[in-house]
Scaffold this active site. Sequence first.
Site, PDB file in Angstrom:
ATOM      1  N   ASP A 151       0.816  -1.203   0.000  1.00  0.00           N
ATOM      2  CA  ASP A 151       0.000   0.000   0.000  1.00  0.00           C
ATOM      3  C   ASP A 151       0.855   1.261   0.000  1.00  0.00           C
ATOM      4  O   ASP A 151       0.571   2.212  -0.739  1.00  0.00           O
ATOM      5  CB  ASP A 151      -0.926  -0.015   1.222  1.00  0.00           C
ATOM      6  CG  ASP A 151      -1.818   1.209   1.283  1.00  0.00           C
ATOM      7  OD1 ASP A 151      -2.881   1.200   0.632  1.00  0.00           O
ATOM      8  OD2 ASP A 151      -1.453   2.180   1.976  1.00  0.00           O
ATOM      9  N   ALA A 179      -5.009   2.239  -1.060  1.00  0.00           N
ATOM     10  CA  ALA A 179      -4.687   1.441  -2.244  1.00  0.00           C
ATOM     11  C   ALA A 179      -5.113  -0.007  -2.040  1.00  0.00           C
ATOM     12  O   ALA A 179      -5.693  -0.637  -2.937  1.00  0.00           O
ATOM     13  CB  ALA A 179      -3.201   1.526  -2.563  1.00  0.00           C
ATOM     14  N   ASP A 180      -4.837  -0.561  -0.876  1.00  0.00           N
ATOM     15  CA  ASP A 180      -5.224  -1.943  -0.573  1.00  0.00           C
ATOM     16  C   ASP A 180      -6.738  -2.111  -0.600  1.00  0.00           C
ATOM     17  O   ASP A 180      -7.270  -2.993  -1.281  1.00  0.00           O
ATOM     18  CB  ASP A 180      -4.692  -2.338   0.809  1.00  0.00           C
ATOM     19  CG  ASP A 180      -3.360  -3.065   0.740  1.00  0.00           C
ATOM     20  OD1 ASP A 180      -3.163  -3.854  -0.197  1.00  0.00           O
ATOM     21  OD2 ASP A 180      -2.523  -2.841   1.625  1.00  0.00           O
ATOM     22  N   ILE A 181      -7.439  -1.301   0.181  1.00  0.00           N
ATOM     23  CA  ILE A 181      -8.883  -1.460   0.279  1.00  0.00           C
ATOM     24  C   ILE A 181      -9.561  -1.067  -1.031  1.00  0.00           C
ATOM     25  O   ILE A 181     -10.524  -1.711  -1.466  1.00  0.00           O
ATOM     26  CB  ILE A 181      -9.447  -0.624   1.442  1.00  0.00           C
ATOM     27  CG1 ILE A 181      -8.859  -1.121   2.774  1.00  0.00           C
ATOM     28  CG2 ILE A 181     -10.964  -0.717   1.487  1.00  0.00           C
ATOM     29  CD1 ILE A 181      -9.147  -2.575   3.088  1.00  0.00           C
ATOM     30  N   ALA A 184      -9.257  -3.947  -3.300  1.00  0.00           N
ATOM     31  CA  ALA A 184     -10.188  -5.002  -2.894  1.00  0.00           C
ATOM     32  C   ALA A 184     -11.588  -4.722  -3.422  1.00  0.00           C
ATOM     33  O   ALA A 184     -12.273  -5.621  -3.923  1.00  0.00           O
ATOM     34  CB  ALA A 184     -10.213  -5.121  -1.375  1.00  0.00           C
TER      35      ALA A 184
END
Length: 408
Positions: A151, A179-181, A184
Amino acid sequence: MTAETNSPAVRPLPLSGVRVLDVTQVMAGPYACMLMADLGADVVKIEPPEGGDQTRGAMGFKLKGSDSMGFLNMNRNKRSVTLDLKSERGREVLQRMAKDADILVENYRPGVMKRLGVDYETLEAINPALVYVSISGFGQSGPWADRPGFDLMAQAMSGVMSVTGYPGGAPVKAGVPVADIGCALFATYAALAAYIGAQKSGLGQYIDASLFDSALAFSIWDISEYWGTGRHPEPLGTANRMSAPYQAMRAADGHFVMGATNQKLWQKLCTVIERPDLLADERFATVSLRLANRPVLIEALERSFAADTAEHWIERLLTAGIPAGPILSYPEAFDSEHGRHRRMRIEIDHPVEGKVPNIGFAVKLQGTPQQVRRAPPLLGQHTDEVLAEFGFSLDERRALSAAGAFGR
Protein backbone atom coordinates in the site's frame (compact mmCIF):
# COMPACT_ATOMS: atom_id res chain seq x y z
CA MET A 1 -22.22 -16.73 16.31
CA THR A 2 -23.97 -14.27 18.58
CA ALA A 3 -27.61 -13.38 18.13
CA GLU A 4 -26.46 -9.86 17.25
CA THR A 5 -24.69 -11.03 14.09
CA ASN A 6 -26.67 -14.11 13.14
CA SER A 7 -30.24 -13.00 12.62
CA PRO A 8 -31.81 -15.26 9.98
CA ALA A 9 -31.92 -13.92 6.44
CA VAL A 10 -35.30 -13.40 4.82
CA ARG A 11 -34.08 -15.42 1.84
CA PRO A 12 -30.76 -16.98 0.80
CA LEU A 13 -27.87 -14.54 0.68
CA PRO A 14 -27.23 -13.28 -2.89
CA LEU A 15 -23.98 -15.21 -3.37
CA SER A 16 -25.24 -18.41 -1.76
CA GLY A 17 -23.94 -21.34 -3.79
CA VAL A 18 -21.02 -19.41 -5.31
CA ARG A 19 -17.68 -21.11 -4.67
CA VAL A 20 -14.63 -18.88 -4.22
CA LEU A 21 -11.04 -20.04 -3.80
CA ASP A 22 -9.12 -17.45 -1.80
CA VAL A 23 -5.43 -17.96 -2.61
CA THR A 24 -4.39 -14.65 -1.06
CA GLN A 25 -2.62 -13.16 1.93
CA VAL A 26 -2.30 -9.89 3.84
CA MET A 27 -5.02 -7.34 2.89
CA ALA A 28 -6.41 -6.60 -0.59
CA GLY A 29 -7.11 -10.23 -1.55
CA PRO A 30 -8.41 -11.44 1.83
CA TYR A 31 -10.63 -8.36 2.17
CA ALA A 32 -12.11 -8.83 -1.31
CA CYS A 33 -12.87 -12.47 -0.57
CA MET A 34 -14.41 -11.60 2.80
CA LEU A 35 -16.79 -9.19 1.06
CA MET A 36 -17.98 -12.07 -1.11
CA ALA A 37 -18.16 -14.38 1.91
CA ASP A 38 -20.28 -11.84 3.79
CA LEU A 39 -22.70 -11.94 0.85
CA GLY A 40 -23.06 -15.70 1.13
CA ALA A 41 -20.28 -17.13 -1.04
CA ASP A 42 -18.59 -20.33 0.11
CA VAL A 43 -15.05 -18.98 0.41
CA VAL A 44 -12.27 -21.51 0.90
CA LYS A 45 -9.04 -19.90 2.03
CA ILE A 46 -6.04 -21.78 0.62
CA GLU A 47 -3.08 -21.19 2.92
CA PRO A 48 0.55 -22.33 2.98
CA PRO A 49 1.04 -24.91 5.74
CA GLU A 50 3.94 -23.06 7.36
CA GLY A 51 2.29 -20.23 9.25
CA GLY A 52 -0.59 -19.64 6.84
CA ASP A 53 -1.61 -16.11 5.84
CA GLN A 54 1.13 -13.70 6.94
CA THR A 55 -1.36 -11.62 8.90
CA ARG A 56 -2.09 -14.52 11.25
CA GLY A 57 1.06 -13.86 13.22
CA ALA A 58 3.55 -11.48 11.63
CA MET A 59 1.24 -8.48 11.29
CA GLY A 60 -1.32 -6.86 13.56
CA PHE A 61 -2.09 -7.13 17.27
CA LYS A 62 -2.92 -10.33 19.12
CA LEU A 63 -5.28 -10.99 21.97
CA LYS A 64 -4.68 -14.33 23.68
CA GLY A 65 -2.08 -15.43 21.17
CA SER A 66 -3.94 -17.16 18.35
CA ASP A 67 -4.34 -14.99 15.26
CA SER A 68 -3.92 -11.22 14.97
CA MET A 69 -6.84 -8.82 15.17
CA GLY A 70 -6.01 -7.81 11.60
CA PHE A 71 -6.53 -11.38 10.43
CA LEU A 72 -9.76 -11.67 12.39
CA ASN A 73 -11.11 -8.54 10.68
CA MET A 74 -10.46 -9.78 7.13
CA ASN A 75 -11.28 -13.48 7.19
CA ARG A 76 -14.67 -14.15 8.76
CA ASN A 77 -17.15 -16.41 6.95
CA LYS A 78 -14.33 -18.44 5.35
CA ARG A 79 -13.01 -21.97 5.72
CA SER A 80 -9.28 -22.70 5.78
CA VAL A 81 -7.46 -25.40 3.84
CA THR A 82 -3.70 -25.83 3.95
CA LEU A 83 -2.05 -26.68 0.64
CA ASP A 84 1.62 -26.80 -0.20
CA LEU A 85 1.53 -25.36 -3.70
CA LYS A 86 5.26 -25.99 -4.01
CA SER A 87 4.48 -29.70 -4.03
CA GLU A 88 3.14 -31.49 -7.08
CA ARG A 89 0.33 -33.12 -5.10
CA GLY A 90 -0.69 -29.79 -3.56
CA ARG A 91 -0.95 -28.21 -7.00
CA GLU A 92 -3.00 -31.18 -8.22
CA VAL A 93 -5.46 -30.59 -5.39
CA LEU A 94 -5.90 -26.92 -6.30
CA GLN A 95 -6.39 -27.79 -9.97
CA ARG A 96 -9.08 -30.28 -9.04
CA MET A 97 -10.80 -27.80 -6.74
CA ALA A 98 -10.74 -25.16 -9.49
CA LYS A 99 -12.80 -27.48 -11.68
CA ASP A 100 -15.79 -26.95 -9.37
CA ALA A 101 -15.10 -23.34 -8.36
CA ASP A 102 -16.71 -20.18 -9.70
CA ILE A 103 -14.10 -17.58 -8.73
CA LEU A 104 -10.43 -17.81 -7.79
CA VAL A 105 -8.55 -14.86 -6.31
CA GLU A 106 -4.76 -14.85 -5.94
CA ASN A 107 -2.20 -12.20 -5.04
CA TYR A 108 1.17 -13.83 -5.58
CA ARG A 109 3.87 -11.90 -7.44
CA PRO A 110 3.24 -11.84 -11.22
CA GLY A 111 4.50 -15.06 -12.78
CA VAL A 112 4.45 -17.19 -9.63
CA MET A 113 1.13 -18.91 -10.33
CA LYS A 114 2.28 -19.76 -13.86
CA ARG A 115 5.49 -21.31 -12.52
CA LEU A 116 3.41 -23.34 -10.10
CA GLY A 117 1.11 -24.55 -12.87
CA VAL A 118 -2.06 -22.99 -11.43
CA ASP A 119 -2.25 -19.90 -13.65
CA TYR A 120 -5.37 -18.81 -15.52
CA GLU A 121 -4.52 -20.55 -18.79
CA THR A 122 -4.01 -23.87 -17.02
CA LEU A 123 -7.19 -23.62 -14.94
CA GLU A 124 -9.29 -22.22 -17.78
CA ALA A 125 -8.63 -25.42 -19.70
CA ILE A 126 -10.04 -27.32 -16.73
CA ASN A 127 -12.96 -24.95 -16.07
CA PRO A 128 -13.79 -22.48 -18.89
CA ALA A 129 -16.37 -20.73 -16.69
CA LEU A 130 -13.82 -19.87 -13.99
CA VAL A 131 -13.40 -16.19 -13.09
CA TYR A 132 -9.73 -15.75 -12.17
CA VAL A 133 -8.66 -12.58 -10.32
CA SER A 134 -4.99 -11.64 -9.94
CA ILE A 135 -4.21 -8.87 -7.44
CA SER A 136 -0.74 -7.32 -7.43
CA GLY A 137 1.02 -4.10 -6.61
CA PHE A 138 1.45 -2.82 -10.15
CA GLY A 139 -0.45 -5.18 -12.44
CA GLN A 140 0.58 -8.18 -14.50
CA SER A 141 2.32 -6.15 -17.21
CA GLY A 142 4.39 -3.01 -17.55
CA PRO A 143 7.84 -1.81 -16.43
CA TRP A 144 6.94 -2.01 -12.73
CA ALA A 145 5.05 -5.31 -12.82
CA ASP A 146 7.82 -7.31 -11.12
CA ARG A 147 8.15 -4.92 -8.21
CA PRO A 148 6.85 -6.01 -4.82
CA GLY A 149 3.66 -4.10 -4.17
CA PHE A 150 2.45 -2.75 -0.85
CA ASP A 151 0.00 0.00 0.00
CA LEU A 152 2.75 2.49 0.90
CA MET A 153 4.51 2.08 -2.44
CA ALA A 154 1.23 2.30 -4.35
CA GLN A 155 0.28 5.50 -2.52
CA ALA A 156 3.69 7.02 -3.19
CA MET A 157 3.97 6.04 -6.85
CA SER A 158 0.34 6.78 -7.79
CA GLY A 159 0.45 10.41 -6.67
CA VAL A 160 -1.70 9.95 -3.56
CA MET A 161 1.11 10.97 -1.22
CA SER A 162 1.84 14.06 -3.32
CA VAL A 163 -1.51 15.55 -2.29
CA THR A 164 -1.66 14.24 1.29
CA GLY A 165 -0.57 16.32 4.28
CA TYR A 166 0.02 20.05 4.52
CA PRO A 167 1.80 22.38 2.08
CA GLY A 168 5.56 22.33 2.58
CA GLY A 169 5.44 19.38 4.97
CA ALA A 170 7.17 16.00 4.80
CA PRO A 171 5.55 13.28 2.64
CA VAL A 172 2.49 11.79 4.31
CA LYS A 173 0.48 8.72 3.35
CA ALA A 174 -3.26 8.49 3.84
CA GLY A 175 -3.98 7.27 7.35
CA VAL A 176 -5.85 4.20 6.09
CA PRO A 177 -4.66 1.78 3.35
CA VAL A 178 -6.57 3.35 0.47
CA ALA A 179 -4.69 1.44 -2.24
CA ASP A 180 -5.22 -1.94 -0.57
CA ILE A 181 -8.88 -1.46 0.28
CA GLY A 182 -9.60 0.34 -2.99
CA CYS A 183 -8.11 -2.55 -4.92
CA ALA A 184 -10.19 -5.00 -2.89
CA LEU A 185 -13.36 -3.12 -3.81
CA PHE A 186 -12.51 -2.84 -7.50
CA ALA A 187 -11.50 -6.52 -7.64
CA THR A 188 -14.75 -7.56 -5.97
CA TYR A 189 -17.01 -5.64 -8.34
CA ALA A 190 -15.05 -6.93 -11.35
CA ALA A 191 -15.20 -10.53 -10.11
CA LEU A 192 -18.95 -10.38 -9.53
CA ALA A 193 -19.55 -8.69 -12.89
CA ALA A 194 -17.50 -11.39 -14.63
CA TYR A 195 -19.37 -14.08 -12.69
CA ILE A 196 -22.71 -12.69 -13.90
CA GLY A 197 -21.29 -12.69 -17.43
CA ALA A 198 -20.18 -16.30 -17.05
CA GLN A 199 -23.71 -17.29 -16.06
CA LYS A 200 -24.90 -15.91 -19.40
CA SER A 201 -22.11 -17.10 -21.70
CA GLY A 202 -20.60 -20.06 -19.89
CA LEU A 203 -17.21 -18.38 -20.13
CA GLY A 204 -15.24 -16.87 -17.30
CA GLN A 205 -12.36 -14.47 -17.74
CA TYR A 206 -9.10 -13.18 -16.33
CA ILE A 207 -9.07 -10.03 -14.17
CA ASP A 208 -5.89 -8.03 -13.57
CA ALA A 209 -6.31 -5.77 -10.50
CA SER A 210 -3.54 -3.68 -8.97
CA LEU A 211 -3.00 -1.38 -6.02
CA PHE A 212 -1.36 1.20 -8.31
CA ASP A 213 -4.29 1.39 -10.73
CA SER A 214 -6.78 1.50 -7.88
CA ALA A 215 -5.00 4.36 -6.13
CA LEU A 216 -4.85 6.30 -9.40
CA ALA A 217 -8.59 5.76 -9.86
CA PHE A 218 -9.22 7.82 -6.70
CA SER A 219 -7.53 10.92 -8.17
CA ILE A 220 -10.65 12.48 -9.71
CA TRP A 221 -10.44 15.99 -8.24
CA ASP A 222 -6.66 16.13 -8.23
CA ILE A 223 -5.97 15.03 -11.80
CA SER A 224 -8.92 17.11 -12.99
CA GLU A 225 -7.14 20.18 -11.62
CA TYR A 226 -3.95 19.24 -13.46
CA TRP A 227 -5.64 18.38 -16.75
CA GLY A 228 -7.79 21.50 -16.52
CA THR A 229 -5.14 24.02 -15.49
CA GLY A 230 -1.70 22.47 -15.98
CA ARG A 231 -0.91 23.06 -12.30
CA HIS A 232 0.50 20.17 -10.30
CA PRO A 233 -1.88 19.37 -7.41
CA GLU A 234 -0.29 19.94 -4.00
CA PRO A 235 -1.22 18.99 -0.43
CA LEU A 236 -4.04 21.04 1.07
CA GLY A 237 -4.31 19.60 4.56
CA THR A 238 -8.02 19.13 5.23
CA ALA A 239 -9.11 21.57 2.52
CA ASN A 240 -10.68 20.72 -0.83
CA ARG A 241 -9.28 21.86 -4.15
CA MET A 242 -12.72 22.40 -5.67
CA SER A 243 -14.48 24.36 -2.95
CA ALA A 244 -13.94 26.72 -0.02
CA PRO A 245 -14.57 26.91 2.85
CA TYR A 246 -14.55 23.12 3.17
CA GLN A 247 -12.07 21.94 5.82
CA ALA A 248 -11.20 21.73 9.51
CA MET A 249 -11.64 24.96 11.43
CA ARG A 250 -10.17 26.02 14.76
CA ALA A 251 -12.67 26.94 17.47
CA ALA A 252 -12.01 28.08 21.04
CA ASP A 253 -11.33 24.55 22.29
CA GLY A 254 -10.09 22.69 19.22
CA HIS A 255 -10.97 21.83 15.65
CA PHE A 256 -14.15 20.77 13.88
CA VAL A 257 -15.03 20.33 10.21
CA MET A 258 -17.50 22.26 8.10
CA GLY A 259 -18.32 22.99 4.50
CA ALA A 260 -20.09 25.82 2.76
CA THR A 261 -19.65 24.48 -0.75
CA ASN A 262 -22.09 26.64 -2.71
CA GLN A 263 -23.40 30.18 -2.74
CA LYS A 264 -26.51 29.41 -0.69
CA LEU A 265 -24.49 27.74 2.07
CA TRP A 266 -21.94 30.57 2.01
CA GLN A 267 -24.68 33.10 2.60
CA LYS A 268 -26.07 31.03 5.46
CA LEU A 269 -22.60 30.75 7.02
CA CYS A 270 -22.03 34.47 7.00
CA THR A 271 -25.43 34.94 8.67
CA VAL A 272 -24.77 32.29 11.38
CA ILE A 273 -21.41 33.80 12.37
CA GLU A 274 -22.79 37.34 12.04
CA ARG A 275 -20.25 38.43 9.46
CA PRO A 276 -22.07 40.47 6.78
CA ASP A 277 -18.69 42.03 5.96
CA LEU A 278 -17.51 38.70 4.51
CA LEU A 279 -20.62 38.43 2.40
CA ALA A 280 -19.94 41.90 1.01
CA ASP A 281 -16.22 41.28 0.47
CA GLU A 282 -15.53 41.04 -3.27
CA ARG A 283 -12.65 38.62 -2.61
CA PHE A 284 -15.19 36.04 -1.47
CA ALA A 285 -18.02 36.74 -3.89
CA THR A 286 -17.86 33.40 -5.74
CA VAL A 287 -16.54 29.88 -5.19
CA SER A 288 -13.64 30.58 -7.54
CA LEU A 289 -12.70 33.73 -5.66
CA ARG A 290 -12.99 32.00 -2.30
CA LEU A 291 -10.65 29.28 -3.59
CA ALA A 292 -8.19 31.86 -4.88
CA ASN A 293 -8.24 33.68 -1.54
CA ARG A 294 -8.51 30.64 0.72
CA PRO A 295 -5.78 31.59 3.28
CA VAL A 296 -7.27 34.99 4.09
CA LEU A 297 -10.78 33.52 4.02
CA ILE A 298 -9.94 30.84 6.60
CA GLU A 299 -8.14 33.36 8.77
CA ALA A 300 -11.23 35.56 8.79
CA LEU A 301 -13.59 32.67 9.58
CA GLU A 302 -11.42 31.32 12.39
CA ARG A 303 -11.44 34.73 14.09
CA SER A 304 -15.19 34.29 14.41
CA PHE A 305 -15.05 30.60 15.36
CA ALA A 306 -12.55 31.42 18.14
CA ALA A 307 -15.39 33.04 20.07
CA ASP A 308 -16.94 29.72 21.13
CA THR A 309 -16.46 25.95 21.32
CA ALA A 310 -16.44 23.46 18.47
CA GLU A 311 -19.60 21.85 19.85
CA HIS A 312 -21.37 25.22 19.85
CA TRP A 313 -20.50 25.94 16.22
CA ILE A 314 -21.37 22.43 15.03
CA GLU A 315 -24.83 22.77 16.56
CA ARG A 316 -25.33 26.27 15.12
CA LEU A 317 -24.19 25.26 11.64
CA LEU A 318 -26.25 22.07 11.53
CA THR A 319 -29.33 23.96 12.67
CA ALA A 320 -28.81 26.30 9.73
CA GLY A 321 -28.42 23.39 7.33
CA ILE A 322 -24.66 23.76 6.89
CA PRO A 323 -22.65 20.49 6.93
CA ALA A 324 -20.45 20.27 10.03
CA GLY A 325 -19.16 17.68 12.47
CA PRO A 326 -16.61 16.80 15.15
CA ILE A 327 -13.25 15.17 14.50
CA LEU A 328 -13.49 11.80 16.26
CA SER A 329 -10.92 9.18 17.10
CA TYR A 330 -11.66 5.62 16.01
CA PRO A 331 -12.87 4.58 19.49
CA GLU A 332 -15.14 7.64 19.58
CA ALA A 333 -16.51 6.89 16.10
CA PHE A 334 -17.21 3.22 16.76
CA ASP A 335 -18.67 3.93 20.20
CA SER A 336 -20.71 6.96 19.14
CA GLU A 337 -24.48 6.76 19.31
CA HIS A 338 -24.59 6.67 15.51
CA GLY A 339 -21.79 4.11 15.19
CA ARG A 340 -23.65 1.83 17.58
CA HIS A 341 -26.92 2.36 15.73
CA ARG A 342 -25.23 1.43 12.45
CA ARG A 343 -23.76 -1.66 14.18
CA MET A 344 -20.26 -0.96 12.92
CA ARG A 345 -18.81 -2.86 15.87
CA ILE A 346 -20.05 -6.42 16.12
CA GLU A 347 -18.93 -9.41 18.14
CA ILE A 348 -18.06 -12.85 16.86
CA ASP A 349 -17.50 -16.11 18.70
CA HIS A 350 -13.97 -17.43 18.19
CA PRO A 351 -12.87 -20.94 19.23
CA VAL A 352 -9.70 -19.61 20.90
CA GLU A 353 -10.39 -15.97 21.72
CA GLY A 354 -14.01 -16.26 22.83
CA LYS A 355 -16.01 -13.16 21.93
CA VAL A 356 -13.95 -10.72 19.86
CA PRO A 357 -14.87 -7.44 18.16
CA ASN A 358 -15.15 -7.18 14.39
CA ILE A 359 -15.87 -4.31 12.03
CA GLY A 360 -19.53 -4.42 11.01
CA PHE A 361 -20.93 -4.60 7.50
CA ALA A 362 -20.25 -1.44 5.51
CA VAL A 363 -23.47 -1.76 3.52
CA LYS A 364 -26.74 -3.19 4.75
CA LEU A 365 -28.85 -5.49 2.57
CA GLN A 366 -32.43 -5.36 3.83
CA GLY A 367 -33.81 -8.33 1.91
CA THR A 368 -30.85 -10.60 2.60
CA PRO A 369 -29.01 -9.14 5.60
CA GLN A 370 -25.40 -10.28 5.89
CA GLN A 371 -24.52 -12.64 8.69
CA VAL A 372 -21.39 -13.80 10.43
CA ARG A 373 -21.89 -17.47 9.69
CA ARG A 374 -18.36 -18.55 10.53
CA ALA A 375 -15.60 -17.18 12.72
CA PRO A 376 -12.27 -16.48 11.01
CA PRO A 377 -10.85 -19.98 10.57
CA LEU A 378 -7.93 -21.55 12.37
CA LEU A 379 -5.12 -22.54 10.02
CA GLY A 380 -6.16 -25.64 8.08
CA GLN A 381 -9.26 -26.07 10.22
CA HIS A 382 -11.45 -27.25 7.34
CA THR A 383 -8.98 -29.11 5.12
CA ASP A 384 -10.57 -32.53 5.46
CA GLU A 385 -14.15 -31.20 5.41
CA VAL A 386 -13.65 -29.08 2.28
CA LEU A 387 -11.78 -31.72 0.30
CA ALA A 388 -14.51 -34.24 1.03
CA GLU A 389 -17.04 -31.76 -0.40
CA PHE A 390 -14.88 -31.36 -3.52
CA GLY A 391 -15.06 -35.11 -4.09
CA PHE A 392 -11.81 -36.35 -2.55
CA SER A 393 -12.36 -39.76 -0.98
CA LEU A 394 -11.05 -40.64 2.47
CA ASP A 395 -8.34 -42.81 0.93
CA GLU A 396 -7.33 -39.96 -1.40
CA ARG A 397 -7.17 -37.50 1.45
CA ARG A 398 -5.00 -39.83 3.49
CA ALA A 399 -2.69 -40.43 0.54
CA LEU A 400 -2.41 -36.71 -0.15
CA SER A 401 -1.63 -36.03 3.48
CA ALA A 402 1.07 -38.69 3.50
CA ALA A 403 2.54 -37.18 0.33
CA GLY A 404 2.82 -33.75 1.94
CA ALA A 405 0.14 -31.98 -0.07
CA PHE A 406 -1.11 -30.25 3.09
CA GLY A 407 2.33 -29.68 4.58
CA ARG A 408 4.57 -31.79 6.78
